[in-house]
Design an enzyme around this catalytic site. Sequence first.
Site, PDB file in Angstrom:
ATOM      1  CB  SER A 328     -27.928 -62.787 -18.803  1.00  0.00           C
ATOM      2  OG  SER A 328     -27.862 -61.579 -19.525  1.00  0.00           O
ATOM      3  CG  HIS A 373     -32.011 -52.333 -14.983  1.00  0.00           C
ATOM      4  ND1 HIS A 373     -32.940 -53.336 -14.914  1.00  0.00           N
ATOM      5  CD2 HIS A 373     -31.289 -52.574 -16.106  1.00  0.00           C
ATOM      6  CE1 HIS A 373     -32.781 -54.162 -15.936  1.00  0.00           C
ATOM      7  NE2 HIS A 373     -31.778 -53.720 -16.674  1.00  0.00           N
TER       8      HIS A 373
END
Length: 628
Positions: A328, A373
Amino acid sequence: MRFEHRRIKDANNEKRIFAFRTIVASLLILSLTAGLLFRLYNLQITNYQHFQTLSDKNRMQLQSIAPNRGLIFDRNGVILADNQPVFSVSIVPEYAGNIDDTINLIAELIDISESQIERFKKRLKRIRRPYQAISLKSKLSDQEIAMIEVRRHELKGVEVQAELARYYPLGALTAHSLGYVGRINEKDLTQVDEQNYSATNYIGKLGLERFYEDELHGQVGFQTAETNASNRVLRILEKHNPVPGNDLVLYLDANLQKKAEELLGDRRGAVVAIEPSTGGLLAVVSTPSFDPNAFVTGIDFKSYGELRDSLDLPLFNRALRGQYPPGSTIKPIVALAGLESESTTRNYTIWDRGWYKLENDERIYRDWKRQGHGRVDLETAIIESCDTYFYELGFKMGVDTMSQYLSYFGFGVNASIDVAEARDGILPSREWKRAMKGRAWYPGDTLNFAIGQGYFLATPLQLASSTAMLANRGKWIAPRFLKSMKSAEGLVLANPMKSGITVEPFEPKNIENVEFVIDAMTEVMHGAHGTARSSGRHAKYKMAGKTGTAQVVGIKQGEKYDAEALKERHRDHALFVGFAPVENPMIALAIIVENAGGGGSNAAPIARGLFDEWILNANSHSDVGVDL
């Protein structure tokens, strides 16, 4: 009465015999004298030039004088590579007679290992100057020197010599940045000026010592020495002094190096820190490391075997040669590429259910957060590291656009100025996969690419330099070790122009896109939901960062990652990239801790410690101490 008959003496006959003998003796003496005179004439007049040359060669020797190797300093004048005198026992084969007998006699006095004898015999076979001493053992103790000197009269052709050998005061701390020197070998001689190295015993083998060998070595000197039959120098008839090598001053900071090593502890990992405004490498640490001093005069086979065979790979430079999935940590650049290519906008949102799925594909691409999320825009996707958003963004952008933008940030090449051993990593593309794997590029490859997994590999150096480019608001400055160079007389010299791949310049269409990404990275450190908020808490300055977790082994569809169920070396790597302060960046860095798990909990705290060390203790690393 009996009378004895006596012979009357013939005086004339005796005179004749005496005269004959005198003539013969005189002729013999004259002939011998004539022979001696003829030989003397032949030696002194007829062949005078020939024998004078032989006599001078026996009496006078042209000897090479090794130049002092240049020193290496950090930015504050802390010496990183020094020269220290060491004593070695050497043998001049032309005077020694039987080499094996000579070695055996030395071995009776001091300890000589089989490996030292083997290395000596290898050096003996190399091309060398006549009457050049060959080292048998270095770093003699005072007791060993005394033992040899006491029996010196028995050791023909044996010398105890003093020489300057490289010494690294910080030992393992700088091994993976400076490299080391070692005994020069036949292969080395084919790559240098043999005359200039005629008196040199050591040459750069790795790292900066090798890269800047021409600048550090200097120029050889010569002297004509009068010697006796034992090869002892009686007097110097003529001398041309050598020219010492140039000193190097690096951007490296010894204190920051120590702090990075301290924070990594006994874990396997790497730290690369860069000064964004100059590209100067402030810290290059790879753990575990090794003591380069052991390699200078020759490491023994047992010690080298232990280093080579260690599972922790202390000889491997993770900072420059370690190739890891960036995970990431690459998302800020992918986000910038999405904005610049108009593949997304700052306000575009998705609903993250914890997974992503391509049409007509049964495979499920999961988010690190299994429950998802929820509603996510681009800023939230960076702050919370939402994989699902980047799956979709990567699919919309495509591999060609992602590869192009990532190449602007130095991925896929070693774009440094003077880090020759750094690896290129892998920046995947359609062409790369076809050439390397013999297969076409699939949409699933693009999704993995977008979150820094799959075929994508980067070195910590590349991650740090790309982060420095973000800190510079899109301006690329190639990373480098060398800050300045000076001669032995103290004159500042122009830095040599060394190799370095030119990265295609990146000109953002909208500078606000860069600032948007930086603001999101700032929220990663200081926001309520940032993945590294615990490391940014109570900071006296603003920092920007991005955490990452790189998968080491694949997890089957439907299975949950369980670190405790995996062997320690199969667990995920923890990564972090960032810079600070946000407004006026002084330092950018990349950190990897192998098999440590989450980047937010294991790599980001290291970054905070290094940021504090550099920013809050600014006086400790101001450029002082080296007279330039």
